[in-house]
Write an enzyme that holds these catalytic residues in place. Structure first.
Site: not given
Length: 395
Positions: A184-185, A201, A217
């Site tokens: 997710f980067s 995330e 979270k």
């Protein structure tokens, strides 16, 4: 920027990363007419992507000349606009569009990387959009809103910016590498702007008829004591439970009834010297669910807004002094087989001659204002360090 960096957005299939070329682009700002979810679906359909029903995936054709996929960037304001909610203050990164969609086709040979400027990056002093006292006051006002019953939780985000000279390419690449090359980067860029994210995330995955989100979270230092504090914190667990429930409700909007499930609840993950708590929420996607409907279900992301989502967005718009720009939104890639998007936390935007960073945290009734300010600074610190690298800074 002295050069426009070439980035790979999250979700691009590994074998396609060097064998793509841009063929079409959509850029939209919040002051322009139109629904961003509908515009995105329409653009993807226009370039040949099967987006009318994501519950039945197609086949990813890798032949030269075939459509590879569409890179997508959705700002926090665009996400709010998708559900008719308050989009908040204007973004300080004015050159970055609120919605970007870039279509690519496959090519037969590897594409050469763009030229990099030799100009050394120099950062100026970091300026915050609010003082520590103002940030703490905003946290207290959220606590008061919770006490009145207006909201259960609100994510408060701080913003920092620095003027720069030189080339940003290497610095942004370091930010994108913060998650050790995690899925997710990545980043996207255009004329006069660039966005890089080291996000750990998952905002959204749609594959094989299944839809999944993995909210993070709860944060502590990645020490033995930090792990113990995070696992035993009543405040952090309550905050996490509220967001997991919110994400269950979000997915239920597009799920086959009875299929929403939570797995790996409150699992601790490591990111840049921090422990963070993550859960997995997934469901079977209902037949006939198109891209626009999926985007409206998950945007803006619950883990960076709060609960109830629309009420939390009203608090954010009233309290945060500047907009969130491309941060706290989503970035990823759509192919015929899957949609994969990271949530743009740990994200940097380059706009004109300034670099922008956002970081924050979820506020509950048990939040301590000073501790929340410290947490936001702790999350921004690895990003600022990655930007500085070996370059000279006036800080």
């Amino acid at each position: 920027m002295s050069s426009v960096p070439t980035f790979t957005p999250p979700g691009v299939p590994l074998g396609c990363r060097r064998r793509r070329r841009e063929v079409a682009r959509l850029e939209w700002w919040r002051h322009q007419p139109g629904d961003p979810a509908g515009l995105l679906e329409g653009f993807c359909a226009s370039v040949g992507m099967p987006v009318a029903d994501l519950s039945h995936p197609g086949t990813h054709d890798t032949a030269a000349g075939s459509v590879c996929g569409v890179a997508i960037l959705v700002s926090a304001a665009a996400g709010a606009a998708m559900i008719g909610a308050d989009a908040g203050r204007p973004s300080p990164a004015v050159a970055v569009p609120d919605l970007v969609a870039v279509a690519y086709e496959h090519v037969a040979a590897d594409v050469e990387a763009g030229e990099r400027s030799s100009a050394v990056l120099r950062l100026g002093s970091w300026r915050s959009s609010w003082s520590r006292d103002d940030h703490a006051t905003a946290v207290q006002r959220v606590r008061e809103a919770i006490g009145r019953g207006d909201v259960y939780q609100v994510n408060m985000v701080g913003h920092h910016s620095s003027q720069f000279t030189g080339d940003t390419t290497a610095a942004l690449a370091r930010v994108a590498a913060l998650s050790d090359g995690g899925e997710f980067s990545g980043g996207m860029a255009g004329a006069g702007w660039a966005v890089a994210s080291g996000s750990p995330e998952c905002l959204l995955e749609v594959a094989g008829g299944q839809i999944t989100t993995r909210p993070i979270k709860g944060t502590r230092e990645a020490t033995e004591l930090g792990e113990k504090e995070l696992r035993t914190s009543v405040k952090e667990r309550a905050e996490h439970v509220m967001i997991v429930d919110l994400e269950r409700n979000d997915l239920a909007r597009v799920a086959v009834p009875g299929t929403v499930a939570v797995t790996d609840f409150f699992a601790l993950r490591h990111w840049c010297g921090l422990w963070q708590a993550e859960s997995t929420v997934s469901a079977r996607l209902a037949a006939g669910t198109g891209l626009a409907r999926v985007m409206r279900a998950v945007c803006p992301p619950g883990s960076v807004t709060g609960a109830p989502k629309v009420a939390a967005l009203r608090q954010i718009a009233a309290l945060e002094p500047v907009g969130r720009g491309p941060a706290m939104g989503g970035m990823g890639y759509l192919t015929a087989e899957r949609l994969s998007m990271g949530l743009t936390i740990r994200t940097v935007a380059v706009s004109g001659d300034r670099i922008h960073v956002w970081a924050g945290g979820g506020i509950t009734w048990r939040s301590e204002p000073e501790a929340e300010v410290d947490e936001a600074f702790a999350k921004a610190a690895p990003v600022k360090r990655a930007l500085a690298g070996d370059t000279r800074s006036s800080d």
